[in-house]
Design an enzyme around this catalytic site. Structure first.
Site, PDB file in Angstrom:
ATOM      1  N   ASP A  48      -8.554  -4.908  -6.579  1.00  0.00           N
ATOM      2  CA  ASP A  48      -8.260  -3.910  -5.547  1.00  0.00           C
ATOM      3  C   ASP A  48      -9.086  -2.642  -5.780  1.00  0.00           C
ATOM      4  OD1 ASP A  48      -7.153  -2.135  -3.724  1.00  0.00           O
ATOM      5  OD2 ASP A  48      -5.107  -2.813  -4.070  1.00  0.00           O
TER       6      ASP A  48
ATOM      7  N   HIS B  28      -6.942  -5.663  -2.145  1.00  0.00           N
ATOM      8  CA  HIS B  28      -5.872  -4.863  -1.550  1.00  0.00           C
ATOM      9  C   HIS B  28      -5.079  -5.731  -0.574  1.00  0.00           C
ATOM     10  CE1 HIS B  28      -3.919  -1.073  -0.981  1.00  0.00           C
ATOM     11  NE2 HIS B  28      -4.048  -1.148   0.325  1.00  0.00           N
TER      12      HIS B  28
ATOM     13  N   SER C 170       0.845  -1.180   0.000  1.00  0.00           N
ATOM     14  CA  SER C 170       0.000   0.000   0.000  1.00  0.00           C
ATOM     15  C   SER C 170       0.889   1.242   0.000  1.00  0.00           C
ATOM     16  CB  SER C 170      -0.951  -0.055   1.193  1.00  0.00           C
ATOM     17  OG  SER C 170      -2.012   0.839   1.024  1.00  0.00           O
TER      18      SER C 170
END
Length: 746
Positions: free
Chosen positions: A654, A686, A567
């Site tokens: 995602d 994600h 991330s």
């Protein structure tokens, strides 16, 4: 920007209920304001599913409390003497996780794998009579992604959990009746993100649920019957970030973010109609500088006390309490180094009884004398840090998790006198999160504070290879290769405790360093606000300063440092290879954005209320000048600077950092003939939730690191079996990857 993906963490083990982050009763609001982006969801699957024939857990009765069965092997004299810890042991499903005792004290629930006809083991919820662990049976029947979190309904009849499809984060909320073992989809609407918004001991068979079915950007509040699934609209969302509810399942307050990134609290005015309160009055205003370190923490059950965090006129967030009858406000807990963090909350009165503060390590402050003896007892009983993960309604029985840095999470049943008075206290050992770690030597985690170039204190966590640090001072006898593991968020933080990723990388011969760079949460508003507009700027400087420290301390080899993360950590990896191309030997980017413009343009619709905060802290994507500034801080615009090997992992579904982010930087690198290995999962979002996918990506990562840092590695072997792994480009860049793909396809 999202938090670090769950697939890279051991976070399923402790998701406590009463000692969770302070905002335990925010409903739709997140435990930290940053978690608004994660949009709290449990994890679930199935609809009207019967699992009466679920297999019984093959486990022996739990040993006595004074004889937990995990005993780690002695530390070897050198890395060569340490056995390779198989990836399956560190990244496969835990043996068990998340001990929860039902509110009536009759049942123990936990997560554990259920073997499927395909041979895959999928995490599900198991339930046993409180004193007959050997009679545990699976009561849920997830067949694919696995359940990652669960809780009990207040009537002790149902297990609550949620699940999405392929990582799309369109969460459905489910209730499994423990008696009939049937599961009901409480939110059977496609394409909707469902969130638990409140529950109450006073209405044990109902909960409040937030649904964005009317407007994808906003969650309305519904009252849902757990037995029938019937739902009734309570409050239509007028355009706010979230609501705070009380024990009568009433909406009491709303929270929103201002156009400048501040925060406002609002109370309803007038009478509620069919769609709830139509009008709201602002009662509190927080400037942008306090918006990320202040927020409501909920009401007591009688509605007479309102708790909140506030950093106004101070740096760190203190815990305050306001009388709703007199308006008197008191500061009840504070720490000059850290924000008020976790809370121990009475299961019936909802009074906060103790507060935790975490600078480098967690510290508890007792507010209610009736739990002082309990916390003293728990603190002395076992090494490490403890969390209370559930409490019975009569408050005589708690489940407690002990977190260590060199061993699995250990769960106990704690029995205490009523009302915390005099009497005998006892602990019964329940289980460990992993039964297969006892044969391996595990290393310690050292907390360190590193000073940045401009004088900020960066709380960091360091782990060293086995045998490299015989005196245990946190400095190896000789410098070793290092992995800089960058957490996501960026509004999150790293902490102390068992970390499978640290143990894995250290076992392969690498030092591992986590850095709470500026912008990380929990360290006060000055620290978090110092990150505004500093993506690829001072936030990256903090990471460089930590690497310089590790080199100067004799910990890391200058030419053998990898930057890796998920991330925001993936973005930091791309920044490292494009803005400081000679600083790192290689990089591993997991679901990281490559362009800040496309990241912000493609945000999920339900991020809309939070986007003013993103504009303040990241940048303005709505104007040409703003886009120009964002592109200056986007790795995509500096692809030609990449000199070092790069591995990218991405989930096709995602919703936060979309596949566009990975595709566009891979395409740009290919256009310039720069090698890159791109691993794509069609059934992930994600982060990588399915254990088969986690295993496969970590197998690729391990071989990649060995090639460029020189550590040892476990061959890929059969770790691609059952995974959906695809490698659009660069398979030839990682040893064994092409062969592993071929073997998996045969």
């Amino acid at each position: 920007m999202p938090r670090k993906p769950q697939s890279r963490q051991t976070c399923m083990h402790c998701r406590p209920n009463p000692s969770s982050p302070l905002k335990t009763r925010l409903g739709m609001l997140a435990a930290e304001l940053s978690m608004f982006l994660a949009l709290l969801a449990l994890a679930a699957s199935g609809c009207a599913t019967s699992v009466a024939d679920a297999p019984q857990l093959s486990a022996k009765k739990a040993p006595a409390a004074d004889k937990p069965h995990i005993v780690n092997k002695p530390m070897p004299a050198s890395l060569e003497d340490a056995p390779l810890i198989p990836r399956e042991v560190l990244f496969g499903n835990p043996t068990r996780a998340q001990a929860r005792i039902s509110p009536d004290g009759k049942w123990l629930s936990f997560l554990a794998p259920v073997k499927q006809p395909s041979g895959a083991e999928v995490m599900n919820v198991w339930v046993a009579p409180i004193d007959k662990f050997e009679e545990a049976v699976a009561v849920t029947e997830d067949k694919l992604r696995g359940i990652r979190g669960h809780s009990w309904s207040n009537d002790a009849k149902s297990i609550l959990y949620s699940q999405d499809k392929g990582g799309d984060e369109n969460w459905h909320l489910y209730a499994t009746d423990v008696a009939t073992k049937k599961t009901r989809d409480l939110t059977p609407i496609e394409g909707v993100n469902a969130q638990i918004a409140g529950d109450s001991q006073q209405f044990p068979g109902e909960i409040l649920v937030g649904l964005n079915d009317r407007n994808p950007q906003l969650h309305d509040i519904y009252r849902v019957n757990l037995a029938t699934g019937e739902r009734k609209l309570v409050q239509e969302n007028p355009g706010v970030a979230g609501f705070i509810t009380d024990d009568k399942l009433n909406v009491r307050m709303a929270l929103n973010f201002t156009e400048t990134g501040g925060q406002v609290w609002m109370l309803p005015k007038g009478e509620a109609g069919e769609t709830g309160f139509p009008d709201w009055d602002v009662i509190e205003t927080f400037g942008p500088e306090d918006a990320m370190t202040s927020g409501p923490a909920g009401y007591t059950a009688d509605g007479k006390t309102f708790y909140f965090q506030d950093s106004r006129n101070r740096d760190t967030a203190g815990l305050f309490a306001t009388s709703t009858e007199t308006g008197e406000t008191k500061l009840i807990a504070e720490d000059k180094r850290a924000d008020a963090g976790g809370a121990l909350v009475h299961p019936v009165t909802q009074k906060i009884q103790a507060v935790s503060f975490t600078y480098a390590r967690r510290e508890w402050r007792v507010l209610d004398p009736t739990v002082q003896a309990d916390l003293d007892y728990l603190g002395k009983f076992q090494d490490g840090e403890f969390e209370v993960t559930s409490r019975t309604t009569d408050d005589t029985t708690w489940s407690v998790a002990y977190i260590l840095d060199d061993g699995p999470v250990k769960y106990y049943r704690y029995t205490r006198p009523a009302k915390g008075g005099p009497g005998e206290r006892s602990m019964t050992y329940l289980f460990s999160s992993r039964d297969d770690l006892d044969q391996y030597p595990l290393v310690k985690m050292h907390d360190r504070v590193i000073e940045s170039r401009d004088g900020m204190n960066l709380v960091c966590y360091l782990t060293l290879p086995p045998g490299s640090d015989p005196d245990g001072d946190g400095v190896p006898n000789a410098p070793v290769p290092m992995v800089l593991d960058v957490h996501g968020g960026p509004w999150a933080r790293d902490g102390w405790g068992f970390n499978g990723e640290h143990q894995w990388l250290a076992n392969r011969g690498y030092a591992v360093l986590n850095v709470n760079y500026r912008g990380s949460t929990g360290f006060g508003k000055e620290f978090i606000n110092a990150a505004n507009g500093q993506w690829s700027g001072q936030m990256h400087d903090d990471l460089l300063d930590a690497v310089d420290w590790a080199v100067k301390q004799g910990i890391a080899q200058r030419d053998k440092v990898c930057i890796m993360g998920g991330s925001y950590g993936g973005y930091a990896t791309l920044v490292g290879l494009t803005y400081t191309p000679q600083e790192f030997a290689c990089g591993v980017d997991i679901v990281g954005p490559s362009s800040l413009v496309t990241l912000l343009q493609n945000a999920p619709p339900y991020w809309a209320p939070f986007m003013p905060v993103m504009k303040l802290r990241v940048g303005d994507w709505t104007t040409d000048l703003g886009k120009e500034e964002l592109l200056k801080r986007s790795p995509l615009t500096r692809v030609d600077k990449i000199e070092r090997p790069l591995l990218i992992g991405q989930g096709a579904n995602d919703p936060r950092v979309t596949q566009v982010e990975a595709d566009q930087i891979v395409e740009a690198m290919q256009a310039k003939n720069i090698p890159v290995t791109y691993v794509l999962y069609p059934d992930e979002g994600h982060g990588f939730a399915r254990p088969e996918n986690r295993m496969s990506f970590n197998a690729v990562t391990e071989a990649f690191l060995a090639e460029h840092l020189g550590g040892r590695y476990e061959p890929i072997g059969e770790d691609f079996e059952g995974a959906s792994i695809t490698v659009p480009t660069g398979a030839n860049e990682v040893p064994g990857l092409e062969a592993g793909l071929k073997a998996a396809g045969d």
